[in-house]
Motif scaffolding. Structure first.
Motif, PDB file in Angstrom:
ATOM      1  N   SER A   1      42.029  36.732  42.915  1.00  0.00           N
ATOM      2  CA  SER A   1      43.017  37.809  42.789  1.00  0.00           C
ATOM      3  C   SER A   1      43.552  37.853  41.355  1.00  0.00           C
ATOM      4  O   SER A   1      43.339  36.930  40.560  1.00  0.00           O
TER       5      SER A   1
ATOM      6  N   ASN B   1      30.956  35.584  40.795  1.00  0.00           N
ATOM      7  CA  ASN B   1      32.240  36.210  41.053  1.00  0.00           C
ATOM      8  C   ASN B   1      32.907  35.430  42.179  1.00  0.00           C
ATOM      9  O   ASN B   1      32.415  35.421  43.308  1.00  0.00           O
ATOM     10  N   GLN B   2      34.009  34.784  41.868  1.00  0.00           N
ATOM     11  CA  GLN B   2      34.715  33.953  42.852  1.00  0.00           C
ATOM     12  C   GLN B   2      35.713  34.755  43.687  1.00  0.00           C
ATOM     13  O   GLN B   2      36.430  34.178  44.493  1.00  0.00           O
ATOM     14  N   SER B   3      35.768  36.064  43.477  1.00  0.00           N
ATOM     15  CA  SER B   3      36.688  36.951  44.210  1.00  0.00           C
ATOM     16  C   SER B   3      38.132  36.472  44.100  1.00  0.00           C
ATOM     17  O   SER B   3      38.869  36.430  45.090  1.00  0.00           O
TER      18      SER B   3
ATOM     19  N   THR C   1      38.155  37.854  36.804  1.00  0.00           N
ATOM     20  CA  THR C   1      38.134  38.794  37.935  1.00  0.00           C
ATOM     21  C   THR C   1      36.942  39.750  37.924  1.00  0.00           C
ATOM     22  O   THR C   1      36.686  40.409  38.926  1.00  0.00           O
TER      23      THR C   1
END
Length: 158
Positions: free
Chosen positions: A140, A136-138, A111
């Motif tokens: 959750s 950064n794959q965003s 994250t």
């Protein structure tokens, strides 16, 4: 034309890696040398990483539904760079990763990869090998937890 494209890709990769920071030596109050990162954060915990996850409790047995969800996330967001074996693709393979790192470290890295790469000497060394920063794959917090469960499944947890 093909040669120009290859040169452009190489140049972009080098530029994208940027300067993740070099490990510097600092002196603590007792006068002894201690290691800190270029980010200047001597309180960085390499076992926990940098992020909001401080204590992630994992059950002894695998949550199969969570692992299945993590597999779907892996296939969409991670498989293009990471293999499930110990073989490197773009990034390192995932075999053994859940036993090598604490779940807090994994979830913080998933994250919060930029801050982790900037401060973690092990990740900086990995960057020198792979030559590409993990984007950064965003994802959750739930996505990160599901990926950790899939990593555990990949490592043989039943």
């Amino acid at each position: 034309m093909k040669k120009l494209f290859v040169i452009s890709v190489i140049a972009f990769t080098i530029y994208a890696c940027g300067n993740p920071g070099e490990t510097k030596e600092a002196t603590n109050t007792s006068g002894a040398a201690t290691e800190s990162t270029a980010g200047g954060n001597p309180s960085y915990d390499p076992k926990r990483g940098e992020g909001k996850f401080e204590n992630v409790e994992l059950p002894a047995s695998l949550d199969v539904a969570m692992a299945q969800s993590g597999k779907q996330i892996y296939e969409v967001k991670c498989a293009s760079c990471h293999k499930l074996s110990d073989e490197r693709l773009v990034g390192p393979g995932w075999k053994g990763v859940s036993s090598k790192h604490k779940p807090e470290w994994l979830m913080n890295f998933i994250t919060n990869p930029d801050a982790m790469i900037d401060q973690d000497p092990e990740l900086q060394a990995q960057l020198e090998i792979c030559l590409v920063r993990m984007p950064n794959q965003s994802l959750s917090d739930d996505d990160a937890r599901h990926l950790v469960e899939f990593m555990r499944q990949n490592d043989g947890v039943k």
